[in-house]
Design an enzyme around this catalytic site. Sequence first.
Site, PDB file in Angstrom:
ATOM      1  N   GLY A  64     -13.508   9.580  -3.043  1.00 26.51           N
ATOM      2  CA  GLY A  64     -15.107   9.023  -3.599  1.00 26.51           C
ATOM      3  C   GLY A  64     -15.106   9.216  -5.140  1.00 26.51           C
ATOM      4  N   LYS A 106      -6.723  -3.328   7.304  1.00 28.19           N
ATOM      5  CA  LYS A 106      -6.106  -1.900   6.678  1.00 28.19           C
ATOM      6  C   LYS A 106      -5.216  -0.974   7.624  1.00 28.19           C
ATOM      7  CE  LYS A 106      -6.004   1.444   3.676  1.00 28.19           C
ATOM      8  NZ  LYS A 106      -5.629   2.714   4.302  1.00 28.19           N
ATOM      9  N   GLU A 161       3.187  -0.199   6.465  1.00 29.02           N
ATOM     10  CA  GLU A 161       3.563   0.919   5.399  1.00 29.02           C
ATOM     11  C   GLU A 161       4.629   1.898   6.226  1.00 29.02           C
ATOM     12  OE1 GLU A 161       1.182   4.678   3.632  1.00 29.02           O
ATOM     13  OE2 GLU A 161       0.281   2.929   3.400  1.00 29.02           O
TER      14      GLU A 161
END
Length: 468
Positions: free
Chosen positions: A15, A183, A190
């Site tokens: 963030g 995602k 991945e």
Amino acid sequence: MSKQQIGVVGMAVMGRNLALNIESRGYTVSIFNRSREKTEEVIAENPGKKLVPYYTVKEFVESLETPRRILLMVKAGAGTDAAIDSLKPYLDKGDIIIDGGNTFFQDTIRRNRELSAEGFNFIGTGVSGGEEGALKGPSIMPGGQKEAYELVAPILTKIAAVAEDGEPCVTYIGADGAGHYVKMVHNGIEYGDMQLIAEAYSLLKGGLNLTNEELAQTFTEWNNGELSSYLIDITKDIFTKKDEDGNYLVDVILDEAANKGTGKWTSQSALDLGEPLSLITESVFARYISSLKDQRVAASKVLSGPQAQPAGDKAEFIEKVRRALYLGKIVSYAQGFSQLRAASEEYNWDLNYGEIAKIFRAGCIIRAQFLQKITDAYAENPQIANLLLAPYFKQIADDYQQALRDVVAYAVQNGIPVPTFSAAVAYYDSYRAAVLPANLIQAQRDYFGAHTYKRIDKEGVFHTEWLD
């Protein structure tokens, strides 16, 4: 008093870095964290930045232009729900909440539905690239109301990574949970990439006894060719890093691979959709079995197996492993994009697979040169059932499959575990098989459970009394 165009909730590293990224593009950013100390820390560490701290939710929300754009970077799950609940009393209809956390897509679908019913917009957004990507430019995968996305697109476009052709690595993915789903599959791919690379490393160590310097040189050469990618690039650096005692660091790292669960989510979704995500699922299982360190050490003293023999000519074997790695990678992506197609149909997302591959080209962990080949394949045939059928990938499979078979055969004969390389061969051969032995399984199911079967020579559904 002027108001900010966007606010960020959650000042942990992701963030904080996204807030700094947004600020660096010319925006003044409102920031808020549940604990005051974290917000004060961010301000103290970034003097002169256009970050405006707030210490109550009410003041934070009121500091924003309407419709408000609020980026949540909080812990996925209950933490996200709590953050949303704290914001809602101060929001107006039409305000936009962007969840940039690693959120399970079904939670995003639920939140989108609930908030939409209350008049709010909710954009579930996959963000890939880790801490550095968040600060310098990540790959961004937003999903939710299209009209709400258009209101945040200028900001997301400015903070996204930029590919070599100048295109930003962000695009509208689809409705409700589409962004977080993509995602999730990105993370599954991945996992597959990382395990394939680990197996290549194991083969080169076990079959050729390459030194760390030789491994680094090999991966450097690979990174200059069709395997060029972020993961290959960092792996060459890992091999030569030494600790304070002069030891190669990779050699003293415990061989237990942790995980945060996103690979598991991908595999679970594949099971729900009936998708054969075998390679990626094997990569998840490989991490699980790695965590059984004590059992593996004990078993190594009890269970017999072959000792690895030299793999023969050094240059020839390295090239075989390189080819096997590239074809394995192609199979992994073929499985992942096949799952995206199944999910798009199941959830009515109308995904654009070529655009998805394009936004993976920079900023994210799986960024790689060959992603352009995927974009090209979908540009040529948007309805292609499987990437293995695209001309470029079919040609690679024709040229490289023997190397993959040789590498897997060597590994099996020499007791070197290669679960994802093995899965790549099995998937490739199963997918190209006009006939599989599933007829016997159907007969067995009908025998013990009267589950019926179809025939190849007659229309209809049949059941046989097998004991007559």
